[in-house]
Each structure stands twice: as C-alpha cells, then as structure tokens.
Design an enzyme around this catalytic site. Structure first.
Site, PDB file in Angstrom:
ATOM      1  N   LYS A  63       0.749   4.794   6.732  1.00 36.92           N
ATOM      2  CA  LYS A  63       0.339   5.621   5.597  1.00 36.92           C
ATOM      3  C   LYS A  63       1.041   6.969   5.705  1.00 36.92           C
ATOM      4  CE  LYS A  63      -2.817   2.455   4.675  1.00 36.92           C
ATOM      5  NZ  LYS A  63      -2.616   1.485   3.571  1.00 36.92           N
ATOM      6  N   SER A 120       0.798  -1.225   0.000  1.00 35.30           N
ATOM      7  CA  SER A 120       0.000   0.000   0.000  1.00 35.30           C
ATOM      8  C   SER A 120       0.831   1.276   0.000  1.00 35.30           C
ATOM      9  CB  SER A 120      -0.956   0.015   1.198  1.00 35.30           C
ATOM     10  OG  SER A 120      -0.245   0.199   2.409  1.00 35.30           O
TER      11      SER A 120
END
Length: 234
Positions: free
Chosen positions: A96, A42
């Site tokens: 993230k 990701s």
C-alpha cells in the site's frame, strides 16, 4: 574401521560453492532486496495485477533475517512511499501507500484525503473503463492526488459501482505507526480495515516494477509481457 566419507558428505563437498550461493541468495532476499508479485488490483492504477515489484528491504531497517527484529534503523518511512508490510490483522503480506505518519490526523470526506486538517489537491477527474476481471469492465474515476503541498502527485482512482463509503472519521496515527491506503480507493483492504501499521511490520519500500505480465488480458491476450512497464519507477 571404515573411515571413507559418506555419499552425503561427498555431495556437500562437491557442491559447497553452489550451496554457498543459495545461502547468500536466500539471505539477500530475506534481509536486503526482494521482489513481490502483485496479485490484486488494490494499488491500481499505480500497480497492476501481474506486476513484479522490486523491494528494498533495508530502506528503513536492517533486520535479523526471517524476523521483525531490527538491528539498525536505516531510514525514515515517508508519506507517499509505496511499502510492503505484514498485516497487523493476520500477517498477510500487503502493499500500500503511506499517507499518514506518526502523530498525523487522517480523514476521508467524500473521497478527499485530509491530513492534519488540510485537504489534498486533485487534478481534474477523468472517467475511464477499468478491467475488473477477464472480460469484466466497470466505470472508474481517476485523477492525480497531491497529499500535501510540495509532495509528488500520484495516481488514484475510485470505482462508483463498488458502492463503498468514501468517508472516514478523523483518526490519530499512533506513535510508531503508519496509516496505509491503496491507490484504488474503493477496492483496497488498508488501514481503514486493518488499522495503522506498526513500523516493526514494515518489510521494505517498493521502488520499481521489475517486470510485468498481462494477467487479466487488458491488451487482448492474457499473460503476455507488458514491456512498457518493465523497470518503471513508482
């Protein structure tokens, strides 16, 4: 009356130095510094599967170990920081990039990030092959994104085959929350799915790749060390 020490007490006495080390080590990992493996793509291309990142747990808050209780705020999360946090949806630990601060208006329009009505700037797009799984290569589009004027650019990419929507309606980031995006924009369960992340769920700032193993066999052989990624800054 038998007053001789038990075998357990003798063991504790003989190993108290080692036990003290384990306790200090555990407290350090839960309160000061930590390292986290990267299991998914990701955050590609910034982070790859098999990377081990070093996380500064006191970058933003000094917390009671094993809790989200902050004793002292030590810094302010900044746009562009790569952070670990607990998902507000199910508690899963995620990593993230912060793109939206409290009070920001965040939108995506055909993949372009907009912050407070201003579009991010992008370097020319580059097409390349992206290893999705062992032996599975897909088309990818990569570039450098500069989210706001003066911000440090960072790599992002899209996967055309994913068929994901690249639009996101303008969203106001609530007070005390942060909007997260993965650098692999078409393959990331981020704030578009889990919502903005409250500060109390931030664990720390990831600032270096500590070590790395080629989990997918990107260079031909799986699980070999990628020495060029060791100690690489984020």
């Amino acid at each position: 009356m038998n007053t001789s020490p038990t075998s357990l007490s003798l063991w504790l006495r003989d190993n108290r130095g080692f036990l003290a080390f384990l306790l200090a080590f555990g407290l350090m990992r839960t309160a000061i510094a930590d390292w986290n493996p990267i299991p998914s793509g990701s955050m590609r291309p910034t982070l790859k599967e098999g990377d081990m990142v070093l996380v500064n747990r006191v970058a933003y808050d000094l917390k009671v170990p094993l809790t989200d209780v902050s004793l002292l705020q030590t810094g302010a999360p900044a746009r562009g920081d790569v952070v670990t946090f607990s998902s507000p949806r199910d508690g899963t630990r995620l990593i993230k990039r912060i793109v939206g601060l409290p009070g920001d208006r965040i939108a995506l329009r055909d993949g372009v990030l907009w912050i407070n009505g201003q579009a991010a700037q992008y370097a020319p797009l580059q097409r390349h092959g992206e290893l999705l799984a062992p032996g599975v290569v897909v088309d990818a589009i990569g570039t450098q994104e500069q989210s706001t004027p003066g911000a440090a650019p960072h790599a992002v990419q899209w996967l055309p085959q994913a068929g994901a929507s690249r639009d996101w309606p303008e969203t106001l980031v609530p007070e005390g929350h942060y909007f997260m995006l993965g650098d692999n924009r078409d393959n990331s369960a981020d704030s578009r799915f889990i919502g903005p992340v409250p500060r109390r769920l931030l664990i720390g700032r990831a600032h270096r790749v500590l070590a790395s193993l080629d989990m997918l066999g990107e260079d031909g052989s799986r699980w070999l060390p990628r020495f060029e990624r060791f100690w690489q800054p984020l």
